[in-house]
Design a protein around this motif. Sequence first.
Motif: not given
Length: 201
Positions: A19-20, A22-25
């Motif tokens: 989840r983390e 998916a937002y950053d990469e």
Amino acid sequence: RGKGLPAVGTAALVLGVFREAAYDEPELLDVVGRIERSLARNLGGDDFVTAVVAGCPEPGRLETVNCGHAPPLLIRGTEVTAVEPVHPAPPLGLRALSEDTPRLQVVPFDDGDQLLLYTDGVTEARDAGRAFYPLSDGLTRSLRDGPDRTLAALHQDLLDHVGGRLHDDAALLLLRRPAAAQAGESAVVLPVADVDGATAA
């Protein structure tokens, strides 16, 4: 791999990192790389996680990275096809033991197409004669007008196969790209059946 609280903890770790990331990469392979690095720090030497990570970055394009998991099933009309990985990769947590690295696989995903993802509790479910559940055949029998109705029918077909009760955790996730004519519908519908709890939503 595994059961009970250790497996729950590992699953929670993977989902949290996903989840983390998916937002950053911006790229799916980078998301998988983040998960792999986290597991390398946090898992024991014998632990691993199989996974299919999928994304739909633009209309008509489905990206998948398969890390040792059962292949998703692509549904186009009434035809069901397994999305076998062209370049199989080891499960997450075992990359250091293999020279194979995850690779991106691109699959056409047009209006009306569907993708079924599932856990091994579905395909390893056995009937009274110890025969495994034939998921592809069951899905073909269960196809209905909407993904919610398809999952409900598939869920019932699975329960009929095992005699009414599963003895392992199992989950199904069905993704559908709506037809362009269906105004107001979201880009992807995510019906989920938690067949261990005998529910379909």
